[in-house]
Scaffold this motif. Structure first.
Motif, PDB file in Angstrom:
ATOM      1  N   UNK A 121       1.075  -1.135  -0.091  1.00  0.00           N
ATOM      2  CA  UNK A 121      -0.004  -0.061   0.123  1.00  0.00           C
ATOM      3  C   UNK A 121       0.893   1.275   0.107  1.00  0.00           C
ATOM      4  N   UNK A 122       0.813   1.989  -1.170  1.00  0.00           N
ATOM      5  CA  UNK A 122       1.598   3.190  -1.099  1.00  0.00           C
ATOM      6  C   UNK A 122       1.919   4.074   0.081  1.00  0.00           C
ATOM      7  N   UNK A 123       0.516   4.411   0.331  1.00  0.00           N
ATOM      8  CA  UNK A 123       0.412   5.711   1.417  1.00  0.00           C
ATOM      9  C   UNK A 123       1.078   5.145   2.668  1.00  0.00           C
ATOM     10  N   UNK A 124       1.489   4.030   2.765  1.00  0.00           N
ATOM     11  CA  UNK A 124       2.117   3.711   4.092  1.00  0.00           C
ATOM     12  C   UNK A 124       3.727   4.003   4.257  1.00  0.00           C
ATOM     13  N   UNK A 125       4.191   4.277   2.862  1.00  0.00           N
ATOM     14  CA  UNK A 125       5.603   4.434   2.757  1.00  0.00           C
ATOM     15  C   UNK A 125       5.417   6.053   2.407  1.00  0.00           C
ATOM     16  N   UNK A 126       4.695   6.586   1.735  1.00  0.00           N
ATOM     17  CA  UNK A 126       4.821   7.858   1.076  1.00  0.00           C
ATOM     18  C   UNK A 126       4.297   8.881   2.060  1.00  0.00           C
ATOM     19  N   UNK A 127       3.342   8.544   2.929  1.00  0.00           N
ATOM     20  CA  UNK A 127       2.525   9.374   3.872  1.00  0.00           C
ATOM     21  C   UNK A 127       2.969   9.290   5.292  1.00  0.00           C
ATOM     22  N   UNK A 128       3.873   8.596   5.500  1.00  0.00           N
ATOM     23  CA  UNK A 128       4.270   8.255   6.999  1.00  0.00           C
ATOM     24  C   UNK A 128       5.842   8.981   7.312  1.00  0.00           C
ATOM     25  N   UNK A 129       5.875   9.230   8.552  1.00  0.00           N
ATOM     26  CA  UNK A 129       7.126   9.834   9.175  1.00  0.00           C
ATOM     27  C   UNK A 129       8.355   8.626   8.770  1.00  0.00           C
ATOM     28  N   UNK A 130       7.881   7.431   9.040  1.00  0.00           N
ATOM     29  CA  UNK A 130       9.181   6.567   8.734  1.00  0.00           C
ATOM     30  C   UNK A 130       9.478   6.612   7.295  1.00  0.00           C
ATOM     31  N   UNK A 131       8.463   6.650   6.455  1.00  0.00           N
ATOM     32  CA  UNK A 131       9.063   6.718   4.824  1.00  0.00           C
ATOM     33  C   UNK A 131      10.044   7.987   4.563  1.00  0.00           C
ATOM     34  N   UNK A 132       9.445   9.088   5.213  1.00  0.00           N
ATOM     35  CA  UNK A 132      10.183  10.278   5.057  1.00  0.00           C
ATOM     36  C   UNK A 132      11.843  10.238   5.902  1.00  0.00           C
ATOM     37  N   UNK A 133      11.728   9.637   6.834  1.00  0.00           N
ATOM     38  CA  UNK A 133      12.993   9.234   7.354  1.00  0.00           C
ATOM     39  C   UNK A 133      13.797   8.406   6.560  1.00  0.00           C
ATOM     40  N   UNK A 134      13.470   7.229   6.200  1.00  0.00           N
ATOM     41  CA  UNK A 134      14.214   6.573   5.435  1.00  0.00           C
ATOM     42  C   UNK A 134      14.734   7.151   4.204  1.00  0.00           C
ATOM     43  N   UNK A 135      13.564   7.808   3.471  1.00  0.00           N
ATOM     44  CA  UNK A 135      14.122   8.497   2.100  1.00  0.00           C
ATOM     45  C   UNK A 135      15.157   9.333   2.148  1.00  0.00           C
ATOM     46  N   UNK A 136      14.980  10.416   3.299  1.00  0.00           N
ATOM     47  CA  UNK A 136      15.828  11.493   3.596  1.00  0.00           C
ATOM     48  C   UNK A 136      17.261  10.820   4.056  1.00  0.00           C
ATOM     49  N   UNK A 137      17.262   9.901   4.785  1.00  0.00           N
ATOM     50  CA  UNK A 137      18.462   9.446   5.321  1.00  0.00           C
ATOM     51  C   UNK A 137      19.272   8.744   4.044  1.00  0.00           C
ATOM     52  N   UNK A 138      18.683   7.808   3.272  1.00  0.00           N
ATOM     53  CA  UNK A 138      19.220   7.272   2.020  1.00  0.00           C
ATOM     54  C   UNK A 138      19.662   8.276   1.183  1.00  0.00           C
ATOM     55  N   UNK A 139      18.855   9.336   0.771  1.00  0.00           N
ATOM     56  CA  UNK A 139      19.100  10.546   0.032  1.00  0.00           C
ATOM     57  C   UNK A 139      20.229  11.162   0.462  1.00  0.00           C
ATOM     58  N   UNK A 140      20.811  11.536   1.890  1.00  0.00           N
ATOM     59  CA  UNK A 140      21.698  12.334   2.047  1.00  0.00           C
ATOM     60  C   UNK A 140      22.888  11.387   2.197  1.00  0.00           C
ATOM     61  N   UNK A 141      22.771   9.909   1.914  1.00  0.00           N
ATOM     62  CA  UNK A 141      24.311   9.370   2.004  1.00  0.00           C
ATOM     63  C   UNK A 141      24.526   8.722   0.720  1.00  0.00           C
ATOM     64  N   UNK A 142      23.646   8.688  -0.149  1.00  0.00           N
ATOM     65  CA  UNK A 142      23.846   8.406  -1.602  1.00  0.00           C
ATOM     66  C   UNK A 142      22.935   8.923  -2.958  1.00  0.00           C
ATOM     67  N   UNK A 143      23.379   9.059  -4.123  1.00  0.00           N
ATOM     68  CA  UNK A 143      22.438   9.472  -5.066  1.00  0.00           C
ATOM     69  C   UNK A 143      21.096   8.368  -4.969  1.00  0.00           C
ATOM     70  N   UNK A 144      20.154   9.131  -4.862  1.00  0.00           N
ATOM     71  CA  UNK A 144      18.855   8.442  -4.823  1.00  0.00           C
ATOM     72  C   UNK A 144      17.820   9.021  -5.746  1.00  0.00           C
ATOM     73  N   UNK A 145      17.145   7.980  -6.346  1.00  0.00           N
ATOM     74  CA  UNK A 145      16.172   8.055  -7.444  1.00  0.00           C
ATOM     75  C   UNK A 145      14.583   7.519  -7.031  1.00  0.00           C
TER      76      UNK A 145
END
Ligand code: GDP
Ligand code: MG
Length: 273
Positions: A121-145
């Motif tokens: 279910x897309x919203x579990x990742x895209x509209x949760x604090x966890x999804x943002x935390x994971x996305x931001x952490x990854x994107x600050x460590x390496x090129x992320x698409x």
């Protein structure tokens, strides 16, 4: 100065691909296809599964959320339904994400790609604090698409197409990361109609009109037409910032084109982030 030094830091070899999409769009099948394609080219990827509820995972994951949290147990313990269980499992996993990230960082110069599958279910990742935390952490460590998977056969109606694009647009603005639209299942439905609609605003409006003439009010009240016309103008601007490719996760069609687009997106990351 130290600040300049930071900027000149070489980015790691690996590109992270966060695979997002509606339930059933084919994220997991896409992961499997990309993973085996990379293996066949002797470019093995580092693979993460973040879907706690998947029963059969058709690829080997280096890190699997299911090894850390048992989502059925979480449901029982916190007295939750399936969505609450998946969300809580993801939250629990995210509290340990710094450890996960250090594993990823350790491998980031040995592999070309880091692949991330997300919950059905897309919203579990895209509209949760966890999804943002994971996305931001990854994107600050390496090129992320962000790789947004679309169920092409299910998006041939103009109104459905537009809702799906608006959803993609909202994720682009939320993550602000290089974004790639992947029209999946081209073995069932070629994606040329979608490219036409994205390239040519009038072609999309014609399709809307035609649909209205054949289906009439069954698609909603008449004011929807002008609303959709206005929204398609907004989307016209959105399309200019994206790449779109067609693939079949089932047959493997479109993999070369996909990786060309991922490379372009990585270059965008290196320029802008
Ligand atoms: P997810 O929920 O986004 O992870 O979707 P899945 O990968 O589980 O796929 C959902 C369904 O779509 C499954 O029945 C897949 O076999 C099917 N599917 C996925 N990709 C393709 C494709 O490229 N072509 C066809 N025909 N079916 C596909
Ligand atoms: Mg899945």
């Amino acid at each position: 100065s130290p600040a300049d030094k930071g900027k000149q830091k070489e980015s790691p070899r690996a590109t992270a691909m966060i695979v997002i999409g509606m339930a059933g769009s084919g994220k997991t099948t896409f992961m499997q296809r990309v993973n085996s394609y990379l293996h066949s080219r002797e470019q093995p990827a580092y693979v993460l599964n973040l879907d706690p509820a998947v029963i059969h995972l058709p690829f080997d994951a280096n890190i699997d959320i299911r090894d850390t949290v048992d989502y059925a147990e979480v449901m029982k313990q916190y007295n939750l339904g399936p969505n609450g269980g998946i969300m809580t499992a993801l939250n629990l996993f995210t509290t340990k994400f710094d450890q996960v990230l250090s594993h990823v960082e350790n491998r980031a110069n040995e592999v070309d790609y880091v692949l991330l599958d997300t919950p059905g279910q897309i919203e579990i990742f895209t509209w949760s604090a966890s999804g943002s935390i994971i996305t931001d952490a990854l994107a600050s460590a390496l090129p992320t698409v962000v790789v947004y998977i679309i169920d092409t056969p299910r998006t041939t109606a103009p109104a459905t197409f537009m809702s799906n694009m608006l959803y993609a647009c909202s994720i682009l603005y939320k993550t602000r990361l290089p974004f790639l639209l992947v029209f999946n299942k081209t073995d069932v439905q070629p994606h040329d109609f979608a490219l036409d609609w994205m390239r040519d605003f009038e072609a999309f409006q014609e399709a809307l009109l035609e649909r209205r003439q054949t289906h009439g009010e069954e698609d909603g009240p008449a004011y929807m037409d002008s609303l959709m016309n206005s929204m398609s103008l907004v989307l016209d601007e959105f399309y200019k910032h994206l790449r779109a490719v067609g693939v079949s996760a089932m047959t493997g069609e479109g993999m070369e084109e996909l990786f060309d687009a991922v490379q372009e997106a990585r270059e965008e990351y290196e320029k802008d982030y």
